[in-house]
Design a protein around this motif. Structure first.
Motif, PDB file in Angstrom:
ATOM      1  N   ALA A 244       9.405  -3.513   2.079  1.00 38.67           N
ATOM      2  CA  ALA A 244      10.387  -2.995   1.318  1.00 38.67           C
ATOM      3  C   ALA A 244       9.598  -4.188  -0.516  1.00 38.67           C
ATOM      4  N   PRO A 245      10.617  -3.876  -1.303  1.00 36.10           N
ATOM      5  CA  PRO A 245       9.527  -3.387  -2.643  1.00 36.10           C
ATOM      6  C   PRO A 245       9.725  -4.734  -3.135  1.00 36.10           C
ATOM      7  N   SER A 246       8.628  -5.220  -3.992  1.00 36.23           N
ATOM      8  CA  SER A 246       9.635  -6.590  -4.824  1.00 36.23           C
ATOM      9  C   SER A 246      10.722  -6.147  -5.853  1.00 36.23           C
ATOM     10  N   ALA A 247      10.223  -5.725  -6.015  1.00 32.86           N
ATOM     11  CA  ALA A 247      10.944  -5.186  -7.674  1.00 32.86           C
ATOM     12  C   ALA A 247      11.993  -3.203  -7.693  1.00 32.86           C
ATOM     13  N   GLY A 248      12.387  -3.082  -8.151  1.00 31.40           N
ATOM     14  CA  GLY A 248      13.087  -1.926  -7.970  1.00 31.40           C
ATOM     15  C   GLY A 248      13.973  -1.285  -6.888  1.00 31.40           C
ATOM     16  N   SER A 249      13.574  -0.005  -6.680  1.00 36.52           N
ATOM     17  CA  SER A 249      14.541  -0.138  -5.332  1.00 36.52           C
ATOM     18  C   SER A 249      13.961   1.708  -4.230  1.00 36.52           C
ATOM     19  N   GLY A 250      13.643   1.222  -3.353  1.00 34.87           N
ATOM     20  CA  GLY A 250      12.464   2.114  -1.916  1.00 34.87           C
ATOM     21  C   GLY A 250      11.730   1.469  -0.957  1.00 34.87           C
ATOM     22  N   LYS A 251      10.718   2.374  -0.581  1.00 32.02           N
ATOM     23  CA  LYS A 251      10.178   1.246   0.968  1.00 32.02           C
ATOM     24  C   LYS A 251       8.653   1.761   0.946  1.00 32.02           C
ATOM     25  N   ILE A 252       7.544   1.787   1.647  1.00 33.34           N
ATOM     26  CA  ILE A 252       6.304   1.468   2.235  1.00 33.34           C
ATOM     27  C   ILE A 252       6.675   2.296   3.474  1.00 33.34           C
ATOM     28  N   GLU A 253       5.860   3.086   4.610  1.00 30.38           N
ATOM     29  CA  GLU A 253       6.184   3.145   6.257  1.00 30.38           C
ATOM     30  C   GLU A 253       5.077   4.044   5.923  1.00 30.38           C
ATOM     31  N   TYR A 254       4.928   3.908   7.401  1.00 36.79           N
ATOM     32  CA  TYR A 254       3.210   4.874   7.851  1.00 36.79           C
ATOM     33  C   TYR A 254       4.203   6.215   9.139  1.00 36.79           C
ATOM     34  N   TRP A 255       3.925   6.275   9.056  1.00 37.41           N
ATOM     35  CA  TRP A 255       4.483   8.382   9.664  1.00 37.41           C
ATOM     36  C   TRP A 255       2.970   8.611  11.073  1.00 37.41           C
TER      37      TRP A 255
END
Length: 454
Positions: A244-255
């Motif tokens: 999860a981000p520290s600011a804003g809205s989104g995410k990081i994933e590894y596929w």
């Protein structure tokens, strides 16, 4: 008494003499005060005297040698001199006070005190302003002494106060502009016995962070949501892990792609986090992708939006030098940076099997810098791309474009056909390495960033 009167040309110093039948010296003013309106004008003052006297002017304009009230002319008849005082217009919103002094021989000095009212401003100020998209307050002033009311037709704008009498500061409150067009707010002020005035406020279109990962500060969070307890066993997929981000809205994933055809060695696909907040994957192979998402919490991001991205990465020796950074534009993946092509070939795989491999690859990120141990160095990736479709979210992906191991490293030139701990990829909180030597710069404040730019 036969005295001669002298007059100097200066408005600030005049010397006079008057005659009087009495032997006793005297000097009197008919009035000792003048109350003047802001517009100024001409005023007469009588002075009676039988002595020589000087006239000093203490009505200086601030910061200059000029005077806002002067002796414009005089006329003497017998013992009485009629002075005409000229007072200039006061264009300031502050009143002012000065004096013209009469200093006679052997008599008590006299002074004419001049008090001039300030100009009474009317209307509003300012009439127009521009603010950043994130600002949620603004104010302007209503002038005068009349009854007034202020009206804004925008439902999400609060005007306080909305009515009153006389000079007042009016405050507006409103939400941030989360749209991609400038917003104009208008407030109409109606003043009794006067015209209507309009205050126009222009709020900039949104620009700024969609999602920002301050990796070092997120270490504990990353360990909880991204790190695996054991190797991934179901392919393809993300294993339900994200950052999860520290600011804003989104995410990081590894596929991780299907591992069919790959020889499993020391790592199939394992997610972990380094001591300084680096999310990394061991057992990476071509076909896997990092995905970075950013959104506006339900607001559509329109076509033509410019997106800036930035991150620092480090490649393992069993990864390719050549990667592709792409963004999703509608349903199509497009290069986020200009692309190049390269012919590569190999006769041996990582697992030791012979192979006759030759292919032309397309890439836009090359991790060619090695550190002093012939491992991948810390390298920044940065660019700006422009969408051509309306999007609910911005998606960036980052995956291996080539099939040969890191050039110059231990397995250089071998075809990647197995999963291994040295097939490692990461986002890093560490500063990019020295671009000439590959030496690591051990400062840990780098971010992964998606932001809208103008």
């Amino acid at each position: 008494m036969n005295l001669k009167m002298l007059l100097f040309a200066s408005v600030s110093l005049v010397l006079f003499a008057s005659c009087h039948n009495s032997d006793d010296p005297y000097m009197t003013l008919a009035t000792k005060t003048l109350d003047v309106e802001a517009e100024g004008g001409l005023f007469t003052v009588d002075l009676s005297s039988n002595v020589y006297y000087r006239v000093n002017n203490d009505c200086q304009t601030d910061g200059s040698d000029s005077h806002w009230a002067v002796v414009d002319s005089h006329e003497t008849q017998g013992e009485i001199t009629k002075f005409t005082i000229k007072v200039s217009e006061n264009s300031s919103t502050s009143s002012r006070v000065g004096a013209i002094r009469f200093i006679g021989d052997d008599v008590t000095p006299l002074k004419l005190v001049i008090t001039q009212k300030m100009i009474v401003p009317k209307g509003i100020s300012p009439t127009t302003e521009s603010i950043d998209a994130t600002i949620t307050e603004s104010s302007f002033k209503v002038f005068g002494d009349k009854e007034w009311k202020a009206v804004c037709t925008d439902a999400d704008v609060t005007v306080s106060p909305a009515n009153g009498v006389g000079e007042c500061d009016i405050k507006l409150t409103f939400p941030e502009n989360k749209t991609f067009a400038k917003r104009t707010i208008k407030v109409t002020v109606t003043i009794q016995d006067d015209t209507d005035y309009t205050y126009t406020l222009v709020q900039d279109a949104f620009s700024g962070i969609l999602a920002d990962w301050d990796l070092k500060s997120l270490t504990a969070n990353t360990s909880g949501t991204f790190a695996d307890d054991e190797a991934q066993s179901v392919f393809p997929g993300t294993n339900g892990k994200y950052l999860a981000p520290s600011a804003g809205s989104g995410k990081i994933e590894y596929w991780a792609c299907d591992r069919t055809g790959y020889v499993a060695q020391t790592a199939v696909c394992e997610r972990a986090v380094g001591g300084n907040g680096d999310p990394y994957v061991s057992g990476a192979v071509p076909g896997d992708y990092w995905y970075v998402y950013g959104d506006m919490k339900g607001t559509v991001i329109p076509a033509g939006t410019k997106i800036h991205f930035y991150f620092v990465t480090k490649l393992g020796t069993m990864c390719s030098n050549y990667w592709m950074i792409e963004f999703k534009d509608g349903e199509e993946w497009k290069p986020a940076l200009p692309t190049l092509t390269l012919q590569e070939s190999a006769t041996e795989t990582l697992s030791g099997a012979p192979i006759n491999y030759s292919a032309t690859i397309t890439y836009n990120f090359a991790g060619m810098l090695l550190d002093n141990k012939n491992n991948g160095a810390y390298i920044p990736a940065e660019g700006i791309f422009t969408t051509t479709k309306d999007m609910d979210e911005i998606v960036l992906r980052f995956g291996q474009a080539g099939r040969l191991c890191l050039s110059g490293a231990k397995y250089s030139g071998k075809y990647i056909d197995c999963t291994h701990a040295s097939g490692q990829t990461r986002f890093s909180a560490q500063h990019p390495s020295n671009p000439e030597t590959g030496e690591a710069i051990k400062e840990y404040n780098e971010h992964v960033l998606l932001e809208i730019v103008e």
